[in-house]
Design an enzyme around this catalytic site. Sequence first.
Site, mmCIF file in Angstrom:
data_model
loop_
_atom_site.group_PDB
_atom_site.id
_atom_site.type_symbol
_atom_site.label_atom_id
_atom_site.label_comp_id
_atom_site.label_asym_id
_atom_site.label_seq_id
_atom_site.Cartn_x
_atom_site.Cartn_y
_atom_site.Cartn_z
ATOM 1 N N ASP A 129 18.257 -0.479 3.607
ATOM 2 C CA ASP A 129 18.927 -1.725 3.228
ATOM 3 C C ASP A 129 20.384 -1.479 2.858
ATOM 4 O OD1 ASP A 129 16.778 -3.352 3.704
ATOM 5 O OD2 ASP A 129 16.105 -3.411 1.623
ATOM 6 N N THR A 172 0.831 -1.224 0.000
ATOM 7 C CA THR A 172 0.000 0.000 0.000
ATOM 8 C C THR A 172 0.859 1.264 0.000
ATOM 9 O OG1 THR A 172 -0.062 0.175 2.397
ATOM 10 C CG2 THR A 172 -1.758 -1.200 1.359
ATOM 11 N N ASP A 182 16.928 1.339 -1.829
ATOM 12 C CA ASP A 182 16.380 1.330 -0.465
ATOM 13 C C ASP A 182 17.464 1.788 0.507
ATOM 14 O OD1 ASP A 182 15.743 0.369 2.232
ATOM 15 O OD2 ASP A 182 13.991 -0.519 1.251
HETATM 16 C C1 PRP Z 1 11.920 4.512 3.940
HETATM 17 C C2 PRP Z 1 12.478 5.869 4.257
HETATM 18 C C3 PRP Z 1 11.237 6.630 4.684
HETATM 19 C C4 PRP Z 1 10.185 6.053 3.773
HETATM 20 C C5 PRP Z 1 9.950 7.006 2.636
HETATM 21 O O1 PRP Z 1 11.724 3.791 5.091
HETATM 22 O O2 PRP Z 1 13.473 5.847 5.229
HETATM 23 O O3 PRP Z 1 10.899 6.461 6.039
HETATM 24 O O4 PRP Z 1 10.700 4.817 3.269
HETATM 25 O O5 PRP Z 1 8.869 6.610 1.870
HETATM 26 P P1 PRP Z 1 7.506 7.435 1.833
HETATM 27 O O6 PRP Z 1 7.872 8.867 1.671
HETATM 28 O O7 PRP Z 1 6.774 6.871 0.652
HETATM 29 O O8 PRP Z 1 6.756 7.175 3.123
HETATM 30 P P2 PRP Z 1 11.235 2.260 5.097
HETATM 31 O O9 PRP Z 1 9.748 2.186 5.272
HETATM 32 O O10 PRP Z 1 11.816 1.559 3.912
HETATM 33 O O11 PRP Z 1 11.829 1.686 6.442
HETATM 34 P P3 PRP Z 1 13.343 1.494 6.932
HETATM 35 O O12 PRP Z 1 13.890 2.864 7.191
HETATM 36 O O13 PRP Z 1 13.163 0.700 8.187
HETATM 37 O O14 PRP Z 1 14.115 0.758 5.880
HETATM 38 N N1 URA Z 2 12.427 4.382 0.636
HETATM 39 C C1 URA Z 2 13.673 4.175 0.176
HETATM 40 O O1 URA Z 2 14.550 3.736 0.920
HETATM 41 N N2 URA Z 2 13.929 4.489 -1.113
HETATM 42 C C2 URA Z 2 13.009 4.966 -1.955
HETATM 43 O O2 URA Z 2 13.313 5.230 -3.133
HETATM 44 C C3 URA Z 2 11.700 5.164 -1.454
HETATM 45 C C4 URA Z 2 11.434 4.877 -0.151
#
Ligand code: PRP
Ligand code: URA
Length: 207
Positions: free
Chosen positions: A201, A107, A198
């Site tokens: 990651d 989502t 990511d």
């Molecule tokens: C990533 C990033 C933001 C989010 C951005 O986190 O660090 O928090 O995605 O996406 P958005 O603007 O569409 O909300 P993620 O959910 O991958 O979690 P992580 O930091 O634990 O890897």
């Molecule tokens: N979160 C990430 O880490 N990368 C993207 O491009 C979008 C969301």
Amino acid sequence: MSSFTVLDHPLAGDLLTRLRDKDTGPADYRSLTRRLGRLLVIEATRDLPTRPREVDTPLEPFRGTELATGLVAIPVLRAGLGLLDAVVDLYPDAVVGYLGMERDEDTHEPRDYYAKLPPLQGRRALVVDPMLATGGSGSAAVRYVKEAGGRDIAFVCVVAAPEGVARMQAEHPDVPVIAAALDRQLNEHAYIVPGLGDFGDRLYGTL
Ligand code: PRP
Ligand code: URA
């Protein structure tokens, strides 16, 4: 509408290009993020209030300034942790709060799973999260900080997408956004392109 600032500095461009490079591994990723983070934090605190301070140099009295506001660093877990050291390097007295947000892979909506915030009154809150993609996580994080009493908030990210910037400006017109780059768009998985993949990651080697 809130301000949106993209860093304009040759060092920022160099560091970000290395972060984008798919061959950059986690060890370099962490140190590049920390260095780029310092430039972002300097920009995000450019307008911090100051007050006069008198000191004596070895030669004569001097009327200088000191910071009049403390800082709260609020990394959004997990990837935001990569920017925390940058804040603390520059502002060792900063207090730290944490917000856990995870984006649902299907989502793309954020789910909050942890929050621990210090008192926010009278302090500038720097919400740090490297990626502003749809803006769902960033906007939810800022909403949380406001509900906890934050009144002076800035959002610091590494890469922003136009969609994320628009959402932040619509939902938090009082919160400036500072980024190292504004990228072209989101892809069908709501990843930023060209982006850097990511962030969490790559920072933690969990690819
Ligand atoms: C990533 C990033 C933001 C989010 C951005 O986190 O660090 O928090 O995605 O996406 P958005 O603007 O569409 O909300 P993620 O959910 O991958 O979690 P992580 O930091 O634990 O890897
Ligand atoms: N979160 C990430 O880490 N990368 C993207 O491009 C979008 C969301």
